[in-house]
Structure formats: structure tokens, C-alpha cells
Design an enzyme around this catalytic site. Structure first.
Site, PDB file in Angstrom:
ATOM      1  N   SER A  21       4.192  27.562 -32.615  1.00  0.00           N
ATOM      2  CA  SER A  21       3.989  26.471 -31.657  1.00  0.00           C
ATOM      3  C   SER A  21       2.592  26.581 -31.053  1.00  0.00           C
ATOM      4  O   SER A  21       2.247  27.599 -30.450  1.00  0.00           O
ATOM      5  CB  SER A  21       5.022  26.560 -30.537  1.00  0.00           C
ATOM      6  OG  SER A  21       4.599  25.741 -29.457  1.00  0.00           O
TER       7      SER A  21
ATOM      8  N   HIS B  97       3.963  23.618 -35.220  1.00  0.00           N
ATOM      9  CA  HIS B  97       4.891  22.947 -34.297  1.00  0.00           C
ATOM     10  C   HIS B  97       4.082  22.422 -33.109  1.00  0.00           C
ATOM     11  O   HIS B  97       3.403  23.193 -32.425  1.00  0.00           O
ATOM     12  CB  HIS B  97       5.929  23.966 -33.845  1.00  0.00           C
ATOM     13  CG  HIS B  97       6.992  23.454 -32.943  1.00  0.00           C
ATOM     14  ND1 HIS B  97       8.135  22.816 -33.394  1.00  0.00           N
ATOM     15  CD2 HIS B  97       7.107  23.500 -31.588  1.00  0.00           C
ATOM     16  CE1 HIS B  97       8.901  22.508 -32.365  1.00  0.00           C
ATOM     17  NE2 HIS B  97       8.299  22.895 -31.250  1.00  0.00           N
TER      18      HIS B  97
ATOM     19  N   MET C  61      17.777  24.010 -29.250  1.00  0.00           N
ATOM     20  CA  MET C  61      16.872  24.660 -28.299  1.00  0.00           C
ATOM     21  C   MET C  61      17.508  25.953 -27.812  1.00  0.00           C
ATOM     22  O   MET C  61      18.656  25.945 -27.344  1.00  0.00           O
ATOM     23  CB  MET C  61      16.576  23.745 -27.107  1.00  0.00           C
ATOM     24  CG  MET C  61      15.674  22.551 -27.410  1.00  0.00           C
ATOM     25  SD  MET C  61      14.044  22.968 -28.067  1.00  0.00           S
ATOM     26  CE  MET C  61      13.360  23.995 -26.754  1.00  0.00           C
TER      27      MET C  61
ATOM     28  N   GLY D  44       6.008  30.535 -30.366  1.00  0.00           N
ATOM     29  CA  GLY D  44       4.726  30.270 -29.721  1.00  0.00           C
ATOM     30  C   GLY D  44       4.059  31.540 -29.255  1.00  0.00           C
ATOM     31  O   GLY D  44       3.121  32.039 -29.876  1.00  0.00           O
ATOM     32  N   SER D  45       4.582  32.101 -28.158  1.00  0.00           N
ATOM     33  CA  SER D  45       3.939  33.293 -27.584  1.00  0.00           C
ATOM     34  C   SER D  45       3.984  34.485 -28.543  1.00  0.00           C
ATOM     35  O   SER D  45       3.029  35.265 -28.600  1.00  0.00           O
ATOM     36  CB  SER D  45       4.572  33.638 -26.240  1.00  0.00           C
ATOM     37  OG  SER D  45       5.977  33.631 -26.316  1.00  0.00           O
TER      38      SER D  45
ATOM     39  N   ASP E 137      14.115  27.077 -31.361  1.00  0.00           N
ATOM     40  CA  ASP E 137      12.845  26.987 -30.633  1.00  0.00           C
ATOM     41  C   ASP E 137      13.043  27.541 -29.229  1.00  0.00           C
ATOM     42  O   ASP E 137      13.858  27.017 -28.461  1.00  0.00           O
ATOM     43  CB  ASP E 137      12.426  25.505 -30.591  1.00  0.00           C
ATOM     44  CG  ASP E 137      11.110  25.273 -29.873  1.00  0.00           C
ATOM     45  OD1 ASP E 137      10.411  26.241 -29.540  1.00  0.00           O
ATOM     46  OD2 ASP E 137      10.782  24.080 -29.656  1.00  0.00           O
ATOM     47  N   GLY E 138      12.284  28.603 -28.932  1.00  0.00           N
ATOM     48  CA  GLY E 138      12.322  29.182 -27.590  1.00  0.00           C
ATOM     49  C   GLY E 138      12.750  30.631 -27.617  1.00  0.00           C
ATOM     50  O   GLY E 138      13.873  30.941 -28.024  1.00  0.00           O
ATOM     51  N   GLY E 139      11.835  31.528 -27.234  1.00  0.00           N
ATOM     52  CA  GLY E 139      12.173  32.938 -27.161  1.00  0.00           C
ATOM     53  C   GLY E 139      12.368  33.608 -28.503  1.00  0.00           C
ATOM     54  O   GLY E 139      13.007  34.663 -28.585  1.00  0.00           O
TER      55      GLY E 139
ATOM     56  N   HIS F 223       7.523  17.921 -31.990  1.00  0.00           N
ATOM     57  CA  HIS F 223       8.711  18.080 -31.133  1.00  0.00           C
ATOM     58  C   HIS F 223       8.449  17.246 -29.882  1.00  0.00           C
ATOM     59  O   HIS F 223       7.648  17.628 -29.031  1.00  0.00           O
ATOM     60  CB  HIS F 223       8.904  19.566 -30.794  1.00  0.00           C
ATOM     61  CG  HIS F 223      10.030  19.837 -29.852  1.00  0.00           C
ATOM     62  ND1 HIS F 223      10.180  21.035 -29.187  1.00  0.00           N
ATOM     63  CD2 HIS F 223      11.083  19.064 -29.450  1.00  0.00           C
ATOM     64  CE1 HIS F 223      11.256  20.993 -28.427  1.00  0.00           C
ATOM     65  NE2 HIS F 223      11.821  19.795 -28.556  1.00  0.00           N
TER      66      HIS F 223
ATOM     67  N   MET G 271       9.300  15.993 -26.499  1.00  0.00           N
ATOM     68  CA  MET G 271      10.087  16.187 -25.271  1.00  0.00           C
ATOM     69  C   MET G 271       9.668  15.089 -24.311  1.00  0.00           C
ATOM     70  O   MET G 271       8.953  15.315 -23.323  1.00  0.00           O
ATOM     71  CB  MET G 271       9.809  17.595 -24.702  1.00  0.00           C
ATOM     72  CG  MET G 271      10.497  18.687 -25.515  1.00  0.00           C
ATOM     73  SD  MET G 271       9.758  20.308 -25.246  1.00  0.00           S
ATOM     74  CE  MET G 271       8.405  20.189 -26.400  1.00  0.00           C
TER      75      MET G 271
ATOM     76  N   ASP H 137       4.206  20.535 -29.554  1.00  0.00           N
ATOM     77  CA  ASP H 137       5.084  20.175 -28.440  1.00  0.00           C
ATOM     78  C   ASP H 137       4.458  19.062 -27.610  1.00  0.00           C
ATOM     79  O   ASP H 137       3.447  19.269 -26.942  1.00  0.00           O
ATOM     80  CB  ASP H 137       5.321  21.401 -27.558  1.00  0.00           C
ATOM     81  CG  ASP H 137       6.204  22.437 -28.239  1.00  0.00           C
ATOM     82  OD1 ASP H 137       7.326  22.067 -28.632  1.00  0.00           O
ATOM     83  OD2 ASP H 137       5.761  23.587 -28.384  1.00  0.00           O
TER      84      ASP H 137
ATOM     85  N   PHE I 245       8.523  24.910 -21.365  1.00  0.00           N
ATOM     86  CA  PHE I 245       7.529  25.974 -21.212  1.00  0.00           C
ATOM     87  C   PHE I 245       7.682  27.018 -22.315  1.00  0.00           C
ATOM     88  O   PHE I 245       8.794  27.291 -22.751  1.00  0.00           O
ATOM     89  CB  PHE I 245       7.685  26.669 -19.851  1.00  0.00           C
ATOM     90  CG  PHE I 245       7.548  25.712 -18.705  1.00  0.00           C
ATOM     91  CD1 PHE I 245       6.294  25.373 -18.212  1.00  0.00           C
ATOM     92  CD2 PHE I 245       8.680  25.108 -18.160  1.00  0.00           C
ATOM     93  CE1 PHE I 245       6.169  24.452 -17.170  1.00  0.00           C
ATOM     94  CE2 PHE I 245       8.559  24.188 -17.120  1.00  0.00           C
ATOM     95  CZ  PHE I 245       7.306  23.861 -16.619  1.00  0.00           C
ATOM     96  N   GLY I 246       6.545  27.605 -22.700  1.00  0.00           N
ATOM     97  CA  GLY I 246       6.571  28.746 -23.606  1.00  0.00           C
ATOM     98  C   GLY I 246       6.888  30.015 -22.827  1.00  0.00           C
ATOM     99  O   GLY I 246       6.899  30.021 -21.595  1.00  0.00           O
ATOM    100  N   GLY I 247       7.153  31.074 -23.548  1.00  0.00           N
ATOM    101  CA  GLY I 247       7.290  32.394 -22.939  1.00  0.00           C
ATOM    102  C   GLY I 247       8.588  32.655 -22.204  1.00  0.00           C
ATOM    103  O   GLY I 247       8.697  33.647 -21.483  1.00  0.00           O
TER     104      GLY I 247
ATOM    105  N   MET J 161       4.941  16.723 -24.462  1.00  0.00           N
ATOM    106  CA  MET J 161       5.716  16.666 -23.205  1.00  0.00           C
ATOM    107  C   MET J 161       5.104  15.610 -22.299  1.00  0.00           C
ATOM    108  O   MET J 161       3.879  15.484 -22.228  1.00  0.00           O
ATOM    109  CB  MET J 161       5.673  18.012 -22.487  1.00  0.00           C
ATOM    110  CG  MET J 161       6.139  19.181 -23.322  1.00  0.00           C
ATOM    111  SD  MET J 161       6.174  20.691 -22.325  1.00  0.00           S
ATOM    112  CE  MET J 161       6.438  21.925 -23.598  1.00  0.00           C
TER     113      MET J 161
HETATM  114  C1  DX5 Z   1       9.310  24.859 -25.213  1.00  0.00           C
HETATM  115  C2  DX5 Z   1       8.708  24.458 -26.520  1.00  0.00           C
HETATM  116  C3  DX5 Z   1       8.524  25.565 -27.454  1.00  0.00           C
HETATM  117  C4  DX5 Z   1       7.623  26.664 -26.956  1.00  0.00           C
HETATM  118  C5  DX5 Z   1       8.189  27.961 -27.466  1.00  0.00           C
HETATM  119  O1  DX5 Z   1       9.827  23.762 -24.563  1.00  0.00           O
HETATM  120  O2  DX5 Z   1       9.497  23.468 -27.162  1.00  0.00           O
HETATM  121  O3  DX5 Z   1       8.093  25.107 -28.728  1.00  0.00           O
HETATM  122  O4  DX5 Z   1       6.298  26.559 -27.383  1.00  0.00           O
HETATM  123  O5  DX5 Z   1       7.481  29.017 -26.915  1.00  0.00           O
HETATM  124  P1  DX5 Z   1       7.960  30.525 -27.060  1.00  0.00           P
HETATM  125  O6  DX5 Z   1       8.030  30.823 -28.531  1.00  0.00           O
HETATM  126  O7  DX5 Z   1       6.868  31.276 -26.365  1.00  0.00           O
HETATM  127  O8  DX5 Z   1       9.286  30.628 -26.389  1.00  0.00           O
HETATM  128 ZN    ZN Z   2       9.033  22.994 -29.263  1.00  0.00          ZN
END
Ligand code: DX5
Ligand code: ZN
Length: 220
Positions: free
Chosen positions: A8, A31, A135, A195-196, A173-175, A64, A66, A33, A141-143, A35
Site C-alpha cells: 500500500s 494498492h 478489512m 503498507g507499513s 488489508d490492515g496489519g 481501494h 474508501m 488507498d 489509517f496505516g500502521g 480516502m
Molecule cells: C487502511 C488502508 C490500508 C493501509 C494498510 O485503511 O486501507 O491499505 O495502508 O496499512 P498497514 O499495512 O500499515 O496496516
Molecule cells: Zn487499503
């Protein structure tokens, strides 16, 4: 089924997006995002930036969205060259009509589900979609840390897809990291957004390869 790794770019450097897309050239998709500060409490980028990313990316783009009103906005991402466009089930007025429109425009059609949104309403509609995004954090948010309670939903989705015989992908997606990817793969996911974990790694190509190997060991 092969494991696909989609870093991401939410965790990329937003003044160096072209450089940071090149950094993930060994990934399967990038990917992106989108928003709107309405559907989620955060704001990233929109169509003009996405159109430029599509021109320079070394890998296909996985959008993606959102955003509110995806029925109105999502088709433009397919027209901009997205290989895959995923909209949220909670925001779409007519998800099947929208998925058909995305496919007509040449994109794969994905439906995203927040952690508390059930997958069951879509299990009779698998023929209309190319991907379910489960999800594994609340979007925005990432991280954030992976929500273990999403694993049974991934399992139910995989069971229904297997029984259907259709080639519907299941994305998480996420964590997602080396610590969590095996459990998500074991539950039945085959597309992994990170992402992170990817952009925070010492070596981005090595991290992509490591995640792919871990997921592939648990592939369905
Ligand atoms: C969060 C995004 C994700 C985000 C994931 O709403 O949809 O794509 O970048 O970030 P990590 O991998 O750091 O959880
Ligand atoms: Zn995403």
C-alpha cells in the site's frame, strides 16, 4: 492458488510516489488507498493523482476506494487504467450494478467489507465480483494492529468461493506483516495488502519476497 502481494502506497513518501512505486516493482499490484474524509476520517488522494500514478507505475494498480458515493466515482478509476477497483459495500447503493460497470470498463471488481460488515449477503453474488476485500483493521489509517476476529469471516468467504468453483480472490488489508500473514493465508486469503510492513522494511524487495513465501506456504 498463488499468493499476491500488494504493497500500500499509503506508507510511501507522497512527494516521491513515482520513486516509491519503482521500489515495489517486484510486487504483484500497487494498492492505492483513496480516502475522502467522509467514509473514513482521513484524506489521501483522488482521481488526478491516480491518473498520473497509472501512467508511471511498473505494476498494475489496485484501487481501494474508501469513499462515499462509489456508484458515482468508481468507474472513473477503471477508465484511468486501474486493473482492479474495490468499493465499500457499506457505501454503495447498487453494488451489483457498479461491479458490472467496472467489469464492462475492463477492471476487476472488488467489494470491501469493514470488520463488522457480514460477508453473507455477497456469497450468493460471487459470480458478479472478482474479489472480496476483508478489512482486517477499521479503514482509514496505516500502521494499526490486525483484528484476529476477522479470521472466521475470511474462512467463510473462502469456503463459499471454493464451493462455487469461481475464481474470486480474497484480499486482506490492515496489519499484515510477517507476524500475521500466515494466519490470514491459512484462513483463505490469497491477496495481501501491506503498507507499513513493506515501506518500513530495510529492504523492500526482500520484504515482498518474505511475505510471499510465508503466504504461499499456507496457500489453499
Ligand atoms: C487502511 C488502508 C490500508 C493501509 C494498510 O485503511 O486501507 O491499505 O495502508 O496499512 P498497514 O499495512 O500499515 O496496516
Ligand atoms: Zn487499503
Amino acid at each position: 492458488m498463488a499468493a499476491l502481494i500488494n504493497p500500500s502506497i499509503l506508507s510511501a513518501d507522497f512527494v516521491n510516489l513515482e520513486r516509491d512505486l519503482q521500489a515495489i516493482a517486484t510486487a504483484d499490484f500497487a494498492h492505492v488507498d483513496v480516502m475522502d474524509n467522509h467514509f473514513v476520517p482521513n484524506l489521501t488522494l483522488g482521481l488526478p493523482v491516480f491518473e498520473r500514478l497509472a501512467k508511471v507505475s511498473p505494476v498494475p494498480l489496485d484501487a481501494h476506494l474508501m469513499i462515499d458515493e462509489p456508484d458515482r466515482w468508481a468507474p472513473a478509476y477503471a477508465e484511468a487504467g486501474a486493473a482492479s477497483v474495490t468499493f465499500h459495500a457499506e457505501a454503495a447503493t447498487a453494488p451489483v450494478r457498479l461491479a458490472r460497470e467496472l467489469r464492462r470498463l475492463g477492471a476487476r471488481a472488488g467489494v470491501a467489507l469493514r470488520p463488522a460488515t457480514p460477508v453473507e449477503p455477497f456469497l450468493d453474488l460471487l459470480a458478479e465480483i472478482d474479489m472480496i476485500l476483508v478489512m482486517t483493521v477499521e479503514p482509514g489509517f496505516g500502521g494499526q494492529s490486525f483484528i484476529e476476529g476477522t479470521l472466521p469471516k475470511i474462512r467463510r468467504a473462502r469456503k463459499a468461493v471454493s464451493e462455487s468453483g469461481l475464481d474470486v480472490w480474497i484480499q486482506v488489508d490492515g496489519g499484515i506483516s510477517r507476524e500475521t500473514i500466515e494466519r490470514a493465508a491459512d484462513a483463505g486469503a490469497n491477496v495481501f495488502v501491506a503498507g507499513s510492513a513493506v515501506y518500513g522494511a530495510q529492504s523492500i524487495p526482500a520484504e515482498i519476497a518474505a511475505l510471499r513465501d510465508l503466504a504461499a506456504k499456507h496457500a489453499h
